[in-house]
Scaffold this motif. Sequence first.
Motif, PDB file in Angstrom:
ATOM      1  N   ILE A  31     -48.243 -28.120  52.528  1.00 21.49           N
ATOM      2  CA  ILE A  31     -47.508 -27.037  51.847  1.00 21.49           C
ATOM      3  C   ILE A  31     -47.243 -25.657  52.320  1.00 21.49           C
ATOM      4  N   ASN A  76     -54.143 -26.707  45.609  1.00 22.56           N
ATOM      5  CA  ASN A  76     -52.626 -26.853  45.895  1.00 22.56           C
ATOM      6  C   ASN A  76     -51.999 -26.322  44.699  1.00 22.56           C
ATOM      7  N   ILE A  99     -42.967 -28.649  50.202  1.00 21.87           N
ATOM      8  CA  ILE A  99     -43.969 -29.561  50.480  1.00 21.87           C
ATOM      9  C   ILE A  99     -43.637 -30.522  51.081  1.00 21.87           C
TER      10      ILE A  99
END
Length: 115
Positions: A31, A76, A99
Amino acid sequence: QVQLVESGGGLVQPGGSLRLSCAASGNIFSIGDMGWYRQPPGKQRELVAFITKGAYTHYANSVKGRFAISRDNDKNTVYLQMNSPRPEDTAVYYCNADINSHNYWGQGTQVTVSS
């Protein structure tokens, strides 16, 4: 399948506080930047704030000093702490993230600032 799910929106009084969360899930390898955008009624979507993987942050002038973006890389998840919101902050807030080298959007969460 990667998805972003926002939570924490709702009605807040001017001068109050609210925290938005956005959790990324799915088959995630990496990410990059994560951010929040908003779309006020009848207006275009605009950037609110973003945060890089290394925690560099950038804010729109309209929220600087009132909102704070943060992220938990282990979860996340990206957060937006909204302090001293104003009626003009009323909008649908969208999470955005890079992502696996692709850009994703959440479904949006409504924030209404009103007494």
